[in-house]
Each structure stands twice: as C-alpha cells, then as structure tokens.
Design a protein around this motif. Sequence first.
Motif, PDB file in Angstrom:
ATOM      1  N   GLU A 172      37.814 -17.508  32.050  1.00 39.08           N
ATOM      2  CA  GLU A 172      36.824 -18.350  32.732  1.00 39.08           C
ATOM      3  C   GLU A 172      35.418 -18.054  32.213  1.00 39.08           C
ATOM      4  O   GLU A 172      35.101 -16.913  31.854  1.00 39.08           O
ATOM      5  CB  GLU A 172      36.861 -18.102  34.241  1.00 39.08           C
ATOM      6  CG  GLU A 172      38.085 -18.712  34.951  1.00 39.08           C
ATOM      7  CD  GLU A 172      38.032 -20.237  34.998  1.00 39.08           C
ATOM      8  OE1 GLU A 172      39.078 -20.859  35.151  1.00 39.08           O
ATOM      9  OE2 GLU A 172      36.928 -20.799  34.850  1.00 39.08           O
ATOM     10  N   ARG A 173      34.556 -19.082  32.192  1.00 42.21           N
ATOM     11  CA  ARG A 173      33.164 -18.895  31.716  1.00 42.21           C
ATOM     12  C   ARG A 173      32.426 -17.867  32.578  1.00 42.21           C
ATOM     13  O   ARG A 173      31.752 -16.984  32.069  1.00 42.21           O
ATOM     14  CB  ARG A 173      32.428 -20.231  31.752  1.00 42.21           C
ATOM     15  CG  ARG A 173      30.980 -20.127  31.259  1.00 42.21           C
ATOM     16  CD  ARG A 173      30.286 -21.470  31.388  1.00 42.21           C
ATOM     17  NE  ARG A 173      30.929 -22.469  30.556  1.00 42.21           N
ATOM     18  CZ  ARG A 173      30.622 -22.661  29.278  1.00 42.21           C
ATOM     19  NH1 ARG A 173      29.654 -21.951  28.714  1.00 42.21           N
ATOM     20  NH2 ARG A 173      31.236 -23.577  28.567  1.00 42.21           N
ATOM     21  N   ALA A 174      32.551 -17.986  33.926  1.00 46.35           N
ATOM     22  CA  ALA A 174      31.891 -17.044  34.845  1.00 46.35           C
ATOM     23  C   ALA A 174      32.922 -16.046  35.344  1.00 46.35           C
ATOM     24  O   ALA A 174      34.003 -16.420  35.810  1.00 46.35           O
ATOM     25  CB  ALA A 174      31.263 -17.788  36.014  1.00 46.35           C
ATOM     26  N   ASP A 217      34.967 -13.806  37.668  1.00 45.56           N
ATOM     27  CA  ASP A 217      35.262 -13.846  39.100  1.00 45.56           C
ATOM     28  C   ASP A 217      35.837 -12.503  39.528  1.00 45.56           C
ATOM     29  O   ASP A 217      37.042 -12.266  39.439  1.00 45.56           O
ATOM     30  CB  ASP A 217      36.252 -14.988  39.377  1.00 45.56           C
ATOM     31  CG  ASP A 217      36.413 -15.242  40.873  1.00 45.56           C
ATOM     32  OD1 ASP A 217      35.876 -14.445  41.662  1.00 45.56           O
ATOM     33  OD2 ASP A 217      37.066 -16.235  41.243  1.00 45.56           O
ATOM     34  N   ARG A 252      34.923  -7.820  29.322  1.00 48.18           N
ATOM     35  CA  ARG A 252      35.351  -8.486  30.563  1.00 48.18           C
ATOM     36  C   ARG A 252      36.621  -7.817  31.113  1.00 48.18           C
ATOM     37  O   ARG A 252      36.782  -7.672  32.332  1.00 48.18           O
ATOM     38  CB  ARG A 252      35.589  -9.957  30.271  1.00 48.18           C
ATOM     39  CG  ARG A 252      36.062 -10.746  31.480  1.00 48.18           C
ATOM     40  CD  ARG A 252      36.040 -12.228  31.211  1.00 48.18           C
ATOM     41  NE  ARG A 252      34.677 -12.733  31.181  1.00 48.18           N
ATOM     42  CZ  ARG A 252      34.357 -13.968  31.526  1.00 48.18           C
ATOM     43  NH1 ARG A 252      35.289 -14.803  31.961  1.00 48.18           N
ATOM     44  NH2 ARG A 252      33.120 -14.381  31.442  1.00 48.18           N
TER      45      ARG A 252
END
Length: 713
Positions: free
Chosen positions: A53-55, A57, A106
């Motif tokens: 995902e771009r952002a 979570d 990430r």
Amino acid sequence: MTAQPDGPEDRLRRFATIWSRAVFPVTTTSSTRPEFEAELLPLARRLSQVLRERAFDAEEAKAVGAALVDAHCTDPEALSRTLDCVDAYLVLYCGEGGDQEDLRARSARMQHAMAAGFAQALRARTLAEQEAIAQAALRAQGVVAAALHASEARFRAVFEGAAIGIGIADLDGNILQVNEALTRMFGLTDQKLRQGKVRDWTHPDDAPQTWRLYDELVRGEREHYHLEKAFYRPDGTVLWTNLTVSLLRDADGVPQYQLALMEDTTERRLLNLRLRYEATHDALTGLPNRSFFFERLEKALNAGAGQRFGLCYLDLDGFKTVNDSLGHAAGDRLLVEVADRLQACATAPGEMVARLGGDEFVALTTGTDTAHEVDELAGRIMNALLAPIGIDGREITVRGSIGIVEGPAGERSAAEVLRSADITMYRAKSAGGNRYELADPEADARAITRHGLTTALPAALERGEFFIEYQPLVHLGDGSVRGAEALVRWLHPQHGVLSPDRFIPLAEHTGLIVPLGRWVLEQSVRQARAWRELYGDGGADPLRINVNLSPCQLTHPGLVQDTVDILERAGVAPDALCLEVTESALIGADDDLLKPLRRLAEMGVDIALDDFGTGYSNLANLRRLPVSVLKLDRSFTQSMQQFPADPVDLRIVEGIVSLAHGLDLAVTVEGVETGAQAEQLRVLGCDTAQGWYYARPGPPERLHQLALVDATG
C-alpha cells in the motif's frame, strides 16, 4: 516449452506454506498443519497488502499480530518465528516490482507493529485469565462450608495448571504458596521460594510507585494493582513480568491474603528492544540512522539556555567511482570501515555519529563550548580518513568534504540546521573537496535563492516571464546600425528583472537551456523579420540578429533542425541570423561538435566566435572553425580606457584584426563605452562594435529609433 513464472497468488501461498511450517510446531492448536496453513493464508494476504500500500497501515499489521493469538499461537517462540519469516521471505515473495530498500524498511516497521499487536492481544487474554483466576480464588475462599471441598479442588486445579505464575502471601509478606509455573520462571524450588518474603524481590529498575501501591494494598486501601516489574533470578539474569497483585478478604471483608499473578514478558521485551534497535540503526554500519539522529538533534536544539550544538555533515569525495569500478560490495565494506573510524572520533560525552544514507554521515556534539569542540571533531574526522583502506587487495584513499554548523540551542529547527550543513558541505566540495567549511548565513541565503530560481525556471518559461532586450551592433566606419544582439532577461515575481548571469548557468545545469534557447531564437528571428519589413532587406547590409548558443545547445541533436524550422516559419533568410558561440566552448572541439555548426554555416547562417581572447585556443585552429565573425572580449576595450592606451595591448588587437581579416573574418568588439575607444578601434581596423557608448540593451523599438537616426543623419 518454457515454464510460466509464478503469479502473485502462487508466491503468496508459498509464503504462507513457509510460515505455517515454521510456526506450527510451537502452537497449541488441534488443527492439522494444512488446516493451520489455510488459517494463515488470509493473514499473509493482509501482510502483502500492507507491504504494497502507498500509505503504511500500522493498525492492519497490529491486527495480524493479534490474529496470531486467536489462532492459538500464544507461545513467544511462535511470534519470534513469525517475525523471522516476515523478515526473510515477505519482501522476497510479495514485493516484486517495488523499491527493495523501501520495502525492507516497511517490513521492519511492519514487524514492530505485529509484535505490538501480538503483545496487546496476549496481554488482554492473560488479563482475562488472571481475572478469572482471581474470581475463582475469591469464590473458593467465600463459598459455604458444604461446597468448600469442591471449590478448593477447582481452585487447586486452576492454581497448578495455569500457564502464568501464581503466588499467595500473607499480609506480612510471607510467601505461603507458589505454583509450578512460578518456580520455572524463577528457576527456584517451591521450598526455596517459600522461604523468602515479598520485599526480598526489590529490583533497581522498580517503578517509583511499585512499593507505595504494595503498602496501600496490604493496608486494605486498594483491591489490586497492575504494573511491569523486573526480578533477579539466582543466576543473575533478569526476569521481566506483567505483575497483577490482588487483595483477598475473608467472609467478613477483612484483608487476609495477597495473590500475585505473573506473566513472563522477558522474551517479548527483548524482541521489542531488538526491533527498536533495528528501527533506529543502520543495517550496514550499525550506526544510528536518520530517524535516531533527528531525535537526538531535536533534543539538542530544544535544550535549555546556555546550551549549544555543533554539527559536521560529511560526504565522501568520489565514492561513486569506487562503486562503479570495484562494485557495490566493495563500496559497502568501505562504508563500514569509514563508519568505524568515525565512531572512534566521537567518544566524548554529548557526541554521536550517524549515517544518513549512501555515503553521507553526520557527527553531533552538544554542550556549552561547541564552537571549539566541533572544530576539533572535524579535524579528527579528516585525520581519520587519511590512512588508506584495504579492500580486495587494493589500497583506497578516502577523502571527504565536511559542512559545519554551530550555534545556540533554540534558534533553528532541525530541518534548517541540516539544510545549512548540506549547503556548506557542497560549498566545501565545490572548492575542491578534502576540506571542511563553516556555515555562512549569506552563502546559505544565496544557495537557497539559487535553488528557488532553479525550481522556478520551468514554470517561468510556461508563464512567459522571460523577455528579450536588444543591444545594437554599429559599424565603426560609417556609424550605421547593422543589427543587434538578443539578450534574454527574467522578470521574476519576487526578485524583479534578473540578468542572464543569474539564471543561465542554472538553466544549463538543469537542461532547461535547450527549450529556453529555442524560445529566445524563435522570438529573435521574429524580431529580425519585423526589422527587415521596416527597413527592407534589399540593401548591401540588411539588419541581422545575433543569438547566443550555450555549450549544452551545441551538443543537442535538434539544433540544426530547430534553427531551420524557426527560420522557415518566420520566413526569414539564414543570412539574417548570427549564432554566437564562446571561444571556451570550441577549444579542442572535435568534428562531431563542429558538424552542426558547419551545416548551419553552409546554409548561410553566420557563426561568431564570442569572448575571443579569454581562452587558450590555438590561432591556427581558426582555419578549421566554421566561423565568419570574431567578437573580441570586452577586456581589450577596458585596457583602452586609460590614455594613452598600452601600446602592447594595441599591437595585440591590431595583430588579431590583421589575422582575422586575412582569414576573411569580420571583427566585432564588445564593451565600447567612450568615443575615444570607438575611434581607436576604428583606426585598428575593427568592423563593428557594441556597448553603452551606442546604447544599452533595450526594447526592439529603441533599435528602430537608432536606425531611423542613422538613416536620416
């Protein structure tokens, strides 16, 4: 027939298989391993989505960690094996096509969030168990005599079979009973534990309220308390626990016993510490990373009055050459050695070294006399880089450029300090490298302005903020106007009118000089057409427009075609255009560079050699250059301002003019400011001139006025 590559779903299932095989042996589930794998597959899919995902979570990653507890993976070893699988295989199987370095970072954050979710879910489950045990204990103590035996049996079953440690003590702190789980946690026998008292278990890391809460409980002022507490084991190791202590009362409500429930959190705490270390330290060098450094810098900048800071921003000189020639593995070993040397330079209190990324490092010092300390720190760093570094049998010499920022705390933000250090470091690198420079607010302001102009250039061209002024070219023999040089200006919304020296180098650096130069050429040719319509082009010497070409434009493959297209669209003959190229751009030029100029010259476009006399070109090379005009640099006219002029300078100019005429080249002189200069240059044989004596650069109408005066006078 070649095998088709695995799709995303196949790779996801392979990751779930690896995960289930690693974790299944340490679970308490009654499912088979394939059934357990089926439970993990949707969790793997959720992790894959969080990874891509771009952002980021964090809550979704926490939810996956909590779901492990629901899947009966309550053993800390299950979490450890899960995180190892995520660290080793998630990016490999689910991160195809992404930035690997970003996905690794990430993944580390995801592991931290999963551990947190696992811990929260396990704690909630444990507290529920603890509450059930406490209630069972209370009920067991308070039941009627008829049911006492059955209740006591139930309590004993819970007491002995619980996975958490349980101990019962009287209100004086004498330990009366402990279960088997508690003896395993402490590594002591039941008898040894019951010989001690509660207050024997103090620890230096106890929270300040620990024993205050204990005293309130045994006095009957509170029913229970919950906190994190450390204990020493007999072997000297530390046992960390989530401790809940409850007060047990008799049937009349009188305090009688204290019940302690302990959950061993040692492994979880160590795991969190490891994840915290990985999140704040560089994986390659072990130094603090960018995020950790910013935490320390923010703390230093928010220190009290009288505190100061000093920052050294280091960038290695020529590191890219090492990577390109020896490979990235050798470059990594070089960075590790540099990091070790830098770490040895910053050992004093208040000093730290961090790696920001690539070959960029920072060293920070704090205290009350950092002006002296940061200077010494920079000197130690430069000395530490002197000794060559041996890699793969090669001795590599490492040099660096350092930008130093020093000042009082509380005046600038961390971003402002780092920006100033970065600018100063590049100033040291531009000065030749292998040195350090102190931050200069004025130099910072100039660099920030340059950066602002650079970023504003593309939009400025689109918004039409550029305009052209024209300076006339005058024939020295009869004083007639023969044409003009086009000089571009920038009408900046904040800085006003900017001369070419403020933005042309920036345009060349960014490559915008090509579209900007094309626009200048197009506007200038249109103006040449307007002039020729006014004065006619049937004369012997029709008006001509001179346009400058940068070195970047010379190497652009579309130069010839763009020029042809512009002339044809404007309906202007090639002899209306003269392209000026600096002497320095053509020094040592090969045939490939000269080929487009030759094609333009063959079409009828004049080529002028601008700023002649400032370079070191061989005069014999003029024979092979496709030029028809020499433009003498203004330094020659400046030497004629004094009277009488230096005879040596006069002979030099006379010789250049004679040589140029012998090669059928016209001579133009720049920077003419007085009538005496103009007359002297005429006597020396120069053909045309430009300068403030005739007119300053201005709008095209001014050239029209000068031409009218010339025609009537």
